[in-house]
Design an enzyme around this catalytic site. Structure first.
Site, PDB file in Angstrom:
ATOM      1  N   HIS A  65       0.810  -1.727   0.024  1.00 29.03           N
ATOM      2  CA  HIS A  65       0.020   0.037   0.221  1.00 29.03           C
ATOM      3  C   HIS A  65       0.585   1.535  -0.127  1.00 29.03           C
ATOM      4  CE1 HIS A  65       0.742  -1.132   4.222  1.00 29.03           C
ATOM      5  NE2 HIS A  65       0.598   0.179   4.898  1.00 29.03           N
ATOM      6  N   CYS A 224       1.501   3.515  11.675  1.00 27.18           N
ATOM      7  CA  CYS A 224       3.228   2.808  10.692  1.00 27.18           C
ATOM      8  C   CYS A 224       3.509   3.953   9.076  1.00 27.18           C
ATOM      9  CB  CYS A 224       2.368   1.883  10.343  1.00 27.18           C
ATOM     10  SG  CYS A 224       1.157   2.040   9.464  1.00 27.18           S
TER      11      CYS A 224
END
Length: 721
Positions: A65, A224
Site C-alpha cells: 500500500h 506505521c
C-alpha cells in the site's frame, strides 16, 4: 466500502510469482479504470513503501500500500494466489493480497474506510470467506461489507485457515467485529470492555490484577509509516488480545487521518502502556512514568497476547519507563533513525543497532557544526590557527587571523560535546530519560581519559544497561516517584564512573590509540583498498545502517582537534563516494531520459542538488524502484571514487557540505576528478543494465514507458533510512 473495490478490481487466480509482479497485475486493473494515472510512477511509490518495511503479515496476508500523487481516488484491489507469494511475513508466503492505493491528499472519510478493511483482516471468518469465494462479485461484496462471511457460502472447514497469531475474532462475531472496526476508525480510539471481570470473577489465571482488585488497564498506541493498514490491524489485534485476557485496553491509532488523543484521565488510570509503532509516537511524554512495552507495529499484529503479558509483568515488578520528548532525533547525512526505547519486541541485533544509531544521530549535528567551523577557521586563519591564543584575550576585529581563530575555537568547543552526546543518547535510546545522566557522565569520562569514540560507545551501552537493570528491581510504591530523578541517576552514575575510571577505561583508551595509529600508518595499496571498501559501504544501502557505519567511522576520525592526514583522507573518500549515487542518477535521467518514468525524471532534477550537497538519500527513489540495477551500479561507482580519492591524497576537515566545501579540501581538483569518475561509472552501468532489461508482456519497460518500477526480478530491497 462504497465502490472503492469492484469486481473489475478482483483477481482470484493471480499468475504472478513475486510481490512486484503481483503489485503490477493489480495496479494494471486500477489503471484500466482510470484510478491510477501513471502506472510506473505509482508502482515506484509502492516499492518505496515496501522498502521501508515488508508488508507481509502472519496468516497468509500481503498488504502492499502507499499514498501516491498518481492515484485519483482511494482504491483497493484484491488478488488470490493459491501457491502464495513472499511478502516478507515470518510464517511464509501470502495467498491473499490487497493492494491499497490512496491519493496523496486523501480525505479522512476514505482513509477511515481503508482502515476498517485493515481491521477486518484480523478476522478469521473474513479471511476464510475470501479464500473460499469463487466469483469476483462476491469477493468484492465481502470486502465492501455488502455481504458478511456467514452469507458467503463458506465451506465448513474454511474457518481452519491460517490466521494472524493472537486474533480473538470468531466466525460468529465477524459481523460485530466489522461494525466495531468501522465505528472505531471514525474516532481513532477503541476501548475494549473487560471480559470475565465485570461480574466480580477473578482475572484470567496466571495474570496480575490491579492492586485494588479492579481489572488491569492498558493504553496502547499504534502507528506505521503510511498510517493506513498496519496501524489499524495492530489496534484490532491488541483489542482482541485484551478482550481474551480479561483486561481493559484502549488503543489510540495514529493514522493518516490524524488521531484522537486518549483522554488524560484514561492514561492516568492506566496500569501499563503498549507502544506498537514504526514512526515516532506523537506526544509520547503523556505516557511517562508507567510500565511500557515499546515494539514495532508488526509485533502488535502478530503477537499481541505476548505484549499484554509483558506489560503486566513489568507492572508487577514496578518497572516504569519515562516518556521521551516529542519528535525524533536529528538526522545525519545518511538519514534519520526512528527512536526506540529498547523494547523487547525486536531482536537484540536490531535493538543494538537502534541504540547505537540513536547516539550517532544526535552526535552528527555537533560533528557537522564543529567540523565546518574548524575547517573555516583553517581556511581564514591558515594552518597555524590551531596554535593561536585564546580569542578572549587576543581578538582584533580587523584581522583575519583573529576571525579564523575564533571559528576554530568555537568548533573545538562543539567537538568537546561529541563523545558525551554519543554516550548520553545511546543510553537514552536504551532507557529513555533516566539514561541521559549516566550516559553523559560516562561519555565525559571517556573524553577525559582519551578513550575516544570507542569509549563513548562503551559508556553509553554500559549506562543504558545499568539503568535498565535498576528499572527491573521491584521497589515500594512510595519511592517510585523519586527513582527517575534521584535514585537512578545517583546509582547509575556511580557504577558507570567506577567502571570507566577503574575497570575498562584504560584498555579502551589503548585500543583507541592503536586504531588511530593504524589509520595514520595506512599507505599505498592498503589505503586504496580501504577507500574502495568505504565507497562500497556508502553506496550499499544509501542511508541505511551500512552507510551509517562508514560515515560514523570517518567522522570519528576527524572528531579531534588535530586529526591526522589519514583520518582526513578517509573523510574525503567517504563524502566523495556518498555523492556518487544521486549525481549518477541525475546524469542518467538526463542523458537517457527514455529509460526512466516521468516521475523518475523529475526526481533526477532534484538529485543534482542532493548529490552535490552530499545527501546520498537522493538516489533512494531510483533504488527502491529498480534495486538490482541501481544498487550494484552505485556500489561500483562508489568504490572507484573512494579508491581514487585515497590515491590522490585528497583530505577533508569538514564532515559534510559536498561541493560547497571544496575550498576546504586538500587537492580539490583531483578530488572532483575522483567524484566525476565514479559518477561516470555508475551512470554507464545503470544505462547499460536498464537498456538490456527484458520487456514485460504488457510492454512495461519499452522505450518511453519507464523502468517497470517494480520489476518481477527485483527481489532485493534497499535498506531505507
Amino acid at each position: 466500502m462504497s465502490e472503492m473495490i469492484t469486481a473489475d478490481l478482483v483477481d482470484l487466480d493471480l499468475s504472478a510469482d513475486t510481490k512486484e509482479a503481483a503489485a503490477r497485475a493489480l495496479a494494471e486493473r486500477m489503471a484500466a479504470l482510470g484510478r491510477v494515472t501513471d502506472l510506473d510512477g505509482f508502482l515506484a511509490d509502492v516499492a518505496a513503501r515496501e522498502a521501508q518495511m515488508p508488508t507481509g503479515l502472519d496468516g497468509g496476508i500481503g498488504i502492499p500500500h502507499c499514498r501516491s500523487e498518481h492515484v485519483t481516488e482511494p482504491t483497493l484491489a484484491f488478488g488470490r494466489k493459491a501457491a502464495g507469494i513472499d511478502f516478507g511475513a515470518p510464517d511464509g508466503p501470502a495467498d491473499l493480497i490487497f493492494l491499497i492505493a490512496a491519493p496523496a491528499g486523501a480525505d479522512d472519510a476514505h482513509l477511515t474506510i481503508l482502515s476498517a478493511l485493515a481491521r477486518q483482516l484480523t478476522n478469521t471468518a473474513f479471511t476464510a470467506a475470501l479464500r473460499a469465494v469463487d466469483d469476483t462479485e462476491t469477493a468484492a461484496a465481502l470486502i465492501r461489507g455488502d455481504r458478511t462471511p456467514a452469507s458467503a457460502d463458506v465451506p465448513a472447514d474454511a474457518g481452519n485457515a491460517e490466521r494472524p497469531e493472537g486474533s480473538g475474532a470468531t466466525e460468529a462475531g465477524a459481523a460485530d467485529a466489522v461494525a466495531s472496526a468501522e465505528d472505531t476508525a471514525e474516532s481513532g480510539t477503541a476501548p475494549v470492555p473487560s471480559a470475565g471481570v465485570e461480574d466480580g470473577s477473578d482475572p484470567v489465571p496466571g495474570t496480575t490484577a490491579a492492586p485494588d482488585g479492579r481489572p488491569f488497564r492498558v493504553v496502547a498506541v499504534t502507528s506505521c509509516p503510511t498510517g493506513i493498514a498496519h496501524t489499524y490491524m495492530a489496534a484490532e489485534s491488541l483489542e482482541n488480545a485484551g478482550r481474551e485476557a480479561g483486561i481493559e485496553l484502549v488503543v489510540e491509532t495514529q493514522g493518516s487521518a490524524g488521531f484522537t488523543r486518549l483522554d488524560p484521565a484514561v492514561i492516568a488510570a492506566a496500569d501499563g502502556v503498549i507502544l506498537a509503532h514504526d514512526v515516532p509516537v506523537r506526544e509520547k511524554e503523556r505516557f511517562a512514568g508507567k510500565p511500557t512495552v515499546d515494539v514495532g507495529v508488526k509485533a502488535g499484529i502478530n503477537r499481541p497476547a505476548e505484549l499484554v503479558a509483558e506489560v503486566r509483568e513489568k507492572a508487577a515488578r514496578g518497572e516504569v519507563t519515562a516518556g521521551s520528548a516529542p519528535g525524533s532525533a536529528a538526522g545525519s547525512a545518511s538519514g534519520t533513525p526512528v527512536e526506540r526505547t529498547g523494547g523487547t519486541g525486536d531482536g537484540y541485533g536490531t535493538r543494538l543497532r537502534t541504540w547505537l544509531m540513536s547516539g550517532v544521530s544526535y552526535m552528527v549535528p555537533f560533528v557537522a557544526a564543529g567540523g565546518l567551523l574548524i575547517a573555516l577557521g583553517f581556511a581564514i586563519g591558515g594552518w597555524q590557527v590551531n596554535k593561536a591564543p585564546s580569542v578572549m584575550d587576543h581578538f582584533v576585529w580587523t584581522q583575519a587571523d583573529s576571525w579564523g581563530a575564533l571559528l576554530f575555537q568555537i568548533g573545538g568547543v562543539a567537538f568537546n560535546f561529541l563523545i558525551p552526546v554519543l554516550a548520553g543518547y545511546i543510553a537514552y535510546g536504551m532507557a529513555d530519560r533516566p539514561g541521559l545522566v549516566p550516559g553523559f557522565v560516562g561519555g565525559s569520562i571517556a573524553l577525559t581519559i582519551n578513550a575516544g569514540f570507542l569509549g563513548g560507545l562503551a559508556a553509553g551501552l554500559i549506562a543504558g544497561g545499568v539503568v535498565m537493570a535498576i528499572q527491573k528491581v521491584r521497589i515500594p510504591a512510595a519511592v517510585r516517584g523519586i527513582m527517575p530523578v534521584v535514585v537512578i541517576p545517583l546509582i547509575s552514575s556511580a557504577v558507570v564512573g567506577f567502571l570507566m575510571f577503574v575497570v575498562i577505561g584504560k584498555p579502551i583508551a589503548s585500543a583507541q590509540k592503536g586504531m588511530t595509529d593504524w589509520l595514520n600508518g595506512l599507505t599505498g595499496a592498503n589505503a586504496v583498498l580501504l577507500g574502495a571498501l568505504l565507497g562500497l559501504m556508502m553506496c550499499f544501502d544509501l542511508g541505511g545502517p551500512v552507510n551509517k557505519v562508514a560515515y560514523t567511522f570517518a567522522t570519528a576520525g576527524i572528531a579531534v582537534a588535530n586529526p591526522g592526514d589519514s583520518a582526513m583522507k578517509i573523510m574525503a573518500a567517504v563524502m566523495a563516494a556518498g555523492m556518487v549515487p544521486p549525481l549518477a542518477m541525475a546524469l542518467a535521467t538526463t542523458v537517457r531520459a527514455r529509460l526512466f518514468t516521468p516521475t523518475e525524471r523529475e526526481n533526477g532534477k532534484a538529485a543534482w542538488v542532493l548529490g552535490a550537497s552530499f545527501i546520498t538519500e537522493g538516489a533512494i527513489p531510483f533504488a527502491a524502484a529498480d534495486p538490482l540495477r541501481v544498487i550494484p551500479s552505485a556500489m561500483a561507482g562508489g568504490a572507484v571514487t573512494g579508491a581514487l580519492s585515497m590515491t590522490f591524497g585528497a583530505t577533508l576537515r569538514a564532515p559534510h557540505g559536498g561541493i560547497f566545501v571544496v575550498p576546504l579540501i586538500g587537492n580539490p581538483f583531483l578530488y572532483l576528478i575522483a567524484v566525476a569518475a565514479g559518477v561516470g561509472v555508475t551512470t554507464a552501468l545503470v544505462v547499460v543494465l536498464k537498456g538490456l532489461r527484458k520487456r514485460s508482456p504488457s510492454g512495461a519497460g519499452a522505450e518511453g514507458t519507464g523502468t517497470g518500477a517494480v520489476s518481477p526480478a527485483a527481489s532485493k530491497e534497499p535498506v531505507a533510512a
